[in-house]
Motif scaffolding. Structure first.
Motif, short mmCIF file in Angstrom:
data_model
loop_
_atom_site.label_atom_id
_atom_site.label_comp_id
_atom_site.label_asym_id
_atom_site.label_seq_id
_atom_site.Cartn_x
_atom_site.Cartn_y
_atom_site.Cartn_z
N PRO A 147 -91.96 74.47 -16.45
CA PRO A 147 -92.88 74.17 -18.09
C PRO A 147 -93.46 73.01 -18.87
O PRO A 147 -93.40 71.95 -18.23
N ASP A 148 -94.30 73.40 -19.28
CA ASP A 148 -95.82 72.18 -19.33
C ASP A 148 -94.91 70.91 -20.55
O ASP A 148 -95.36 69.69 -20.86
N ASP A 149 -93.32 71.75 -21.27
CA ASP A 149 -92.89 70.70 -22.26
C ASP A 149 -92.01 70.14 -21.40
O ASP A 149 -91.46 69.06 -21.95
N MET A 150 -91.42 69.76 -20.29
CA MET A 150 -91.00 68.97 -19.36
C MET A 150 -92.46 67.64 -19.02
O MET A 150 -92.85 67.91 -18.29
N ARG A 151 -91.88 66.84 -19.43
CA ARG A 151 -93.01 65.10 -19.11
C ARG A 151 -92.26 64.92 -17.66
O ARG A 151 -93.32 64.80 -16.77
N ASP A 208 -86.35 64.72 -17.74
CA ASP A 208 -86.54 65.81 -18.63
C ASP A 208 -85.85 67.37 -17.90
O ASP A 208 -84.79 67.96 -18.26
N ARG A 254 -97.21 62.43 -16.68
CA ARG A 254 -96.25 62.51 -16.37
C ARG A 254 -95.59 61.85 -14.91
O ARG A 254 -96.46 61.45 -14.15
N SER A 291 -101.30 69.34 -15.80
CA SER A 291 -100.55 69.79 -15.74
C SER A 291 -99.39 70.48 -14.87
O SER A 291 -100.14 70.49 -13.52
N MET A 340 -96.81 68.72 -26.05
CA MET A 340 -96.72 67.07 -25.31
C MET A 340 -98.08 67.53 -24.97
O MET A 340 -98.57 69.37 -24.53
N SER A 341 -98.96 66.64 -24.95
CA SER A 341 -100.26 67.26 -24.22
C SER A 341 -100.44 67.54 -22.83
O SER A 341 -99.62 66.53 -22.01
N VAL A 342 -100.84 68.35 -22.26
CA VAL A 342 -101.69 68.22 -20.87
C VAL A 342 -102.09 66.97 -19.83
O VAL A 342 -101.58 66.48 -18.57
#
Length: 172
Positions: free
Chosen positions: A101-105, A52, A7, A153, A1-3
């Motif tokens: 974590p940035d992979d958590m949207r 997430d 989110r 982020s 996933m892009s920052v």
């Protein structure tokens, strides 16, 4: 996933607690709280937000709220019980969210007032529709939640960066 992708943060206040002769941290939900937690869970599921991560205070009433609410979700997100959410200030709540974590949207935070309400106010630099007016007029009662979005982020989350998309309380 892009920052750069938006989110979502949902700030969810625990449901109505009882007042037995136990420490504040150990207070359980009242009967009304158990009902409201399930209703709030259905409303959270109805948002369609695929969570997430759920960050939940370790207090009994928040854990019970989460246990009842998540039963209404189509899929259970990863859940982290975080001691720092109990009696946390808005700054402390932001610090916990900055560690996501940035992979958590999409993150759901189950916590307490006055921190949850203050954080919703502080993060919401903008608002859609009448969400801010509804949130301000109801004082963020138990089992209420606010839905906010922001881009960037998690480490960059700061006051005024978000948009208040929605607000819901059991009295609505």
């Amino acid at each position: 996933m892009s920052v750069a992708e938006p989110r979502k943060i949902v700030l969810f206040r625990h449901a109505k607690a009882d007042w037995p002769q136990v420490s504040d941290h150990e207070r359980p939900l009242a009967e009304r709280g158990r009902k409201d937690a399930a209703v709030a869970g259905r409303r959270l599921a109805d948002t369609g937000i695929p969570f997430d991560l759920a960050l939940c205070s370790t207090a009994t009433r928040t854990r019970e709220t989460w246990k009842l609410a998540v039963q209404e979700f189509p899929q259970r997100p990863k859940t982290v019980y975080e001691e720092r959410l109990y009696e946390a200030s808005p700054g402390e709540l932001i610090a916990v969210l900055n560690e996501a974590p940035d992979d958590m949207r999409n993150v759901l935070l189950i916590g307490h007032n006055p921190g949850v309400q203050a954080l919703a106010d502080i993060l919401a630099g903008h608002s859609e529709g009448d969400a801010r007016e509804r949130m301000s007029s109801r004082d963020f009662p138990t089992a209420a939640f606010a839905v906010l979005s922001f881009s960037g982020s998690w480490k960059a989350l700061e006051p005024g960066l978000g948009t208040l998309l929605d607000y819901w309380a059991p009295t609505e």
